[in-house]
Design a protein around this motif. Structure first.
Motif, PDB file in Angstrom:
ATOM      1  N   ASN A  33     -31.455   6.849  27.326  1.00  0.00           N
ATOM      2  CA  ASN A  33     -32.422   8.412  27.910  1.00  0.00           C
ATOM      3  C   ASN A  33     -31.997   8.731  26.794  1.00  0.00           C
ATOM      4  O   ASN A  33     -33.494   9.917  26.281  1.00  0.00           O
ATOM      5  CB  ASN A  33     -32.104   8.747  29.246  1.00  0.00           C
ATOM      6  CG  ASN A  33     -32.329   8.011  29.960  1.00  0.00           C
ATOM      7  OD1 ASN A  33     -32.856   7.030  30.022  1.00  0.00           O
ATOM      8  ND2 ASN A  33     -32.002   7.816  31.703  1.00  0.00           N
ATOM      9  N   LEU A  34     -31.522   9.879  26.259  1.00  0.00           N
ATOM     10  CA  LEU A  34     -31.418  10.443  25.038  1.00  0.00           C
ATOM     11  C   LEU A  34     -32.182   9.713  23.709  1.00  0.00           C
ATOM     12  O   LEU A  34     -33.122  10.449  22.842  1.00  0.00           O
ATOM     13  CB  LEU A  34     -29.570  10.817  24.527  1.00  0.00           C
ATOM     14  CG  LEU A  34     -28.741  11.702  25.856  1.00  0.00           C
ATOM     15  CD1 LEU A  34     -27.710  12.086  25.107  1.00  0.00           C
ATOM     16  CD2 LEU A  34     -29.682  13.043  26.049  1.00  0.00           C
ATOM     17  N   PHE A  35     -31.270   8.689  23.845  1.00  0.00           N
ATOM     18  CA  PHE A  35     -32.328   7.818  22.780  1.00  0.00           C
ATOM     19  C   PHE A  35     -33.804   7.823  23.187  1.00  0.00           C
ATOM     20  O   PHE A  35     -34.533   8.247  22.422  1.00  0.00           O
ATOM     21  CB  PHE A  35     -31.729   6.169  22.398  1.00  0.00           C
ATOM     22  CG  PHE A  35     -32.164   5.825  21.351  1.00  0.00           C
ATOM     23  CD1 PHE A  35     -32.157   5.527  20.249  1.00  0.00           C
ATOM     24  CD2 PHE A  35     -32.986   3.941  22.370  1.00  0.00           C
ATOM     25  CE1 PHE A  35     -32.284   4.143  19.872  1.00  0.00           C
ATOM     26  CE2 PHE A  35     -33.532   3.742  21.461  1.00  0.00           C
ATOM     27  CZ  PHE A  35     -33.342   3.014  19.817  1.00  0.00           C
ATOM     28  N   TYR A  40     -32.598   9.915  19.788  1.00  0.00           N
ATOM     29  CA  TYR A  40     -31.010  10.024  18.570  1.00  0.00           C
ATOM     30  C   TYR A  40     -29.835   8.923  19.530  1.00  0.00           C
ATOM     31  O   TYR A  40     -29.817   8.454  19.871  1.00  0.00           O
ATOM     32  CB  TYR A  40     -30.371  11.207  19.773  1.00  0.00           C
ATOM     33  CG  TYR A  40     -28.546  11.433  19.424  1.00  0.00           C
ATOM     34  CD1 TYR A  40     -28.316  11.968  18.123  1.00  0.00           C
ATOM     35  CD2 TYR A  40     -27.758  11.459  20.307  1.00  0.00           C
ATOM     36  CE1 TYR A  40     -26.967  12.093  17.775  1.00  0.00           C
ATOM     37  CE2 TYR A  40     -26.278  11.443  19.360  1.00  0.00           C
ATOM     38  CZ  TYR A  40     -25.740  11.758  18.632  1.00  0.00           C
ATOM     39  OH  TYR A  40     -24.622  12.181  18.091  1.00  0.00           O
ATOM     40  N   ASP A  41     -29.326   8.204  18.494  1.00  0.00           N
ATOM     41  CA  ASP A  41     -28.683   7.234  18.114  1.00  0.00           C
ATOM     42  C   ASP A  41     -27.203   7.276  17.299  1.00  0.00           C
ATOM     43  O   ASP A  41     -27.119   7.550  16.037  1.00  0.00           O
ATOM     44  CB  ASP A  41     -29.323   5.920  17.710  1.00  0.00           C
ATOM     45  CG  ASP A  41     -28.633   5.545  17.527  1.00  0.00           C
ATOM     46  OD1 ASP A  41     -27.798   4.619  18.590  1.00  0.00           O
ATOM     47  OD2 ASP A  41     -29.035   3.902  16.961  1.00  0.00           O
ATOM     48  N   ALA A  68     -24.042  17.023  16.180  1.00  0.00           N
ATOM     49  CA  ALA A  68     -24.524  17.716  15.806  1.00  0.00           C
ATOM     50  C   ALA A  68     -24.869  18.272  14.540  1.00  0.00           C
ATOM     51  O   ALA A  68     -26.092  17.931  13.941  1.00  0.00           O
ATOM     52  CB  ALA A  68     -24.750  19.257  16.364  1.00  0.00           C
ATOM     53  N   ASN A  69     -24.124  18.508  13.562  1.00  0.00           N
ATOM     54  CA  ASN A  69     -24.475  17.870  11.651  1.00  0.00           C
ATOM     55  C   ASN A  69     -24.726  17.644  11.774  1.00  0.00           C
ATOM     56  O   ASN A  69     -25.970  17.605  10.375  1.00  0.00           O
ATOM     57  CB  ASN A  69     -23.004  18.862  11.712  1.00  0.00           C
ATOM     58  CG  ASN A  69     -22.906  19.638  11.785  1.00  0.00           C
ATOM     59  OD1 ASN A  69     -23.371  21.315  12.030  1.00  0.00           O
ATOM     60  ND2 ASN A  69     -20.770  20.475  11.806  1.00  0.00           N
ATOM     61  N   ARG A  73     -30.627  13.507  11.740  1.00  0.00           N
ATOM     62  CA  ARG A  73     -30.595  11.789  10.935  1.00  0.00           C
ATOM     63  C   ARG A  73     -30.876  10.808  11.789  1.00  0.00           C
ATOM     64  O   ARG A  73     -32.328   9.886  11.652  1.00  0.00           O
ATOM     65  CB  ARG A  73     -29.452  11.601  10.019  1.00  0.00           C
ATOM     66  CG  ARG A  73     -29.109  12.273   9.350  1.00  0.00           C
ATOM     67  CD  ARG A  73     -27.891  11.491   8.028  1.00  0.00           C
ATOM     68  NE  ARG A  73     -27.256  12.269   7.904  1.00  0.00           N
ATOM     69  CZ  ARG A  73     -27.488  12.950   5.959  1.00  0.00           C
ATOM     70  NH1 ARG A  73     -28.867  11.931   6.034  1.00  0.00           N
ATOM     71  NH2 ARG A  73     -27.391  13.133   5.253  1.00  0.00           N
ATOM     72  N   THR A  74     -30.929  11.124  12.946  1.00  0.00           N
ATOM     73  CA  THR A  74     -32.056   9.945  14.265  1.00  0.00           C
ATOM     74  C   THR A  74     -33.025  11.032  15.671  1.00  0.00           C
ATOM     75  O   THR A  74     -34.132  10.223  15.464  1.00  0.00           O
ATOM     76  CB  THR A  74     -30.734   8.819  15.192  1.00  0.00           C
ATOM     77  OG1 THR A  74     -30.441  10.265  15.515  1.00  0.00           O
ATOM     78  CG2 THR A  74     -30.033   8.399  14.004  1.00  0.00           C
ATOM     79  N   ALA A  75     -32.397  11.760  15.228  1.00  0.00           N
ATOM     80  CA  ALA A  75     -32.963  12.707  16.454  1.00  0.00           C
ATOM     81  C   ALA A  75     -34.291  13.577  15.996  1.00  0.00           C
ATOM     82  O   ALA A  75     -34.233  13.775  15.147  1.00  0.00           O
ATOM     83  CB  ALA A  75     -32.483  13.489  17.118  1.00  0.00           C
TER      84      ALA A  75
END
Length: 390
Positions: A33-35, A40-41, A68-69, A73-75
């Motif tokens: 669900n985050l993805f 985000y992945d 988080a850093n 790159r994906t989110a």
């Protein structure tokens, strides 16, 4: 992977369901669900992570600081919406990252607005622990925490055209992986070498259809143990007379297309031949009645009646909704094809139909991943639906 408009539509759909359920906020912990909501992945779900979805306003994604850093790159979130909790909260017996997350939400003024309604939790998420729940309860006493009943999962049930294309690409990986299994299964070959060839094909993919990691490993119930689903592999050497059930998935950009077939080394027994005939009849009957607008229970009823003509029954569900997947499962935990399910099929839902028959001392499985169309179904792969004889 998707345009901003698609992510916005997903969020609107989620917030619409939140309003129906009286939720002032939703806490999302399921990595699928985050993805779905942010893109985000990463393999970071073994530590607590949480997406705060308020009824209105910006989303906040909380992750371990080192994750988080790089989450940007994906989110598809602005850097200010990605918040890292300190390393000292990772794997501590008397601390939990959600202690810190609760304080961070309070500091940002997000606690009081969410308290105007209930706050939904994904109570059946594989990665939401009792300790995490206790941390939220203790740190946010003004919130009424309730089960969101897989709210985001239900939004995911109907796929967009872009998602369907990813599934079709994943199906090409599925086909390559299943063919690799069939080509490798021979008398004298140990199970783990079959699994190795499947894994290679799952990652290698076909041309531009590269393979992502699957939510579940290949399953290879063999011989007498084929009466039990979900067995993996060992160094057991395949023998003449073995029936080998192969269940796997091809994956592309987190979208899964599962498939199962049974490979017979030598002539099949009469009992296995009966299962082959019954499953073929039942699957064909189910596909004939499947289309948008059809109640799910009608599929189950059709399957049950078809098996009954052969004197057989299948107590377990016939199938389930699939799409995005992360370990430990590629199912969406929503629609299950069985007599008790009250759902109605809609166009662009996608399912894994599992025509598995697990008897005593032997078993047989054929499955199909399908897309629901306005007038019927689209099979995402095209393997013959029969016992594969070698």
């Amino acid at each position: 992977m998707f345009p901003d408009a698609e992510y916005a539509a997903r969020l609107r759909a989620v917030r619409g369901r939140m309003a129906e359920q009286g939720l002032g906020a939703l806490l999302v912990t399921d990595p699928a669900n985050l993805f779905y909501l942010t893109g985000y992945d990463a393999w970071s779900f073994y530590t607590p992570q949480l997406l705060f979805v308020p009824a209105e306003g910006e989303l906040l994604l909380f992750l371990r600081e080192m994750d988080a850093n790089g989450a940007f790159r994906t989110a598809r979130l602005d850097p200010g919406q990605i918040v890292g909790y300190p390393e000292r909260y990772v794997h501590r017996p008397h601390l939990h990252p959600f202690d810190w997350v609760a304080f961070a939400l309070r500091r940002r003024g997000r606690v009081a607005p969410a308290a105007r309604g209930c706050v939904g939790l994904e109570m059946d998420s594989h990665f939401f622990s009792p300790k995490g729940y206790r941390s939220l309860v203790n740190a946010l006493p003004e919130w009424t925490l309730v089960d969101a009943f897989d709210l985001v999962n239900w939004v995911r049930a109907v796929k967009s055209p872009a998602e369907i294309q990813y599934l079709r690409t994943a199906a090409r990986v599925t086909t390559a992986a299943m063919q690799a299994a069939i080509d490798t299964i021979e008398p004298g070959v140990p199970q783990h070498l079959v699994a190795a060839q499947v894994a290679r094909a799952q990652v290698e993919g076909v041309d531009d259809a590269w393979g992502d990691f699957p939510a579940m490993v290949p399953m290879l119930p063999t011989g007498a143990s084929a009466d039990t689903p979900h067995l993996t592999w060992s160094d057991r050497v395949l023998r003449e007379g073995d029936a080998v059930v192969v269940e796997l998935a091809g994956v592309h950009r987190r979208y899964h297309v599962p498939l199962a077939r049974t490979v017979m080394l030598g002539p099949p027994t009469a009992e296995l031949g009966l299962l082959e005939e019954a499953v073929a009849s039942g699957l064909e009957a189910v596909l004939d009645v499947t289309a948008a607008g059809v109640p799910v229970r009608e599929l189950a009823s059709t399957w049950n009646w078809a098996l009954a003509e052969f004197g057989l029954e299948k107590p377990s569900r016939l199938g389930y909704s699939v799409g995005i997947g992360y370990p430990p499962d590629w199912g969406e935990r929503t629609i299950s094809i069985r007599s008790e399910d009250e759902s109605v099929l809609a166009e662009n839902m996608t399912f894994h139909l599992i025509c598995g028959m697990w008897m005593t001392g032997y078993g047989y499985e054929v499955s199909e991943s399908i897309r629901i169309t306005a007038t019927g179904t689209e099979a995402l792969t095209s393997f013959p639906r029969a016992l594969i004889r070698k």
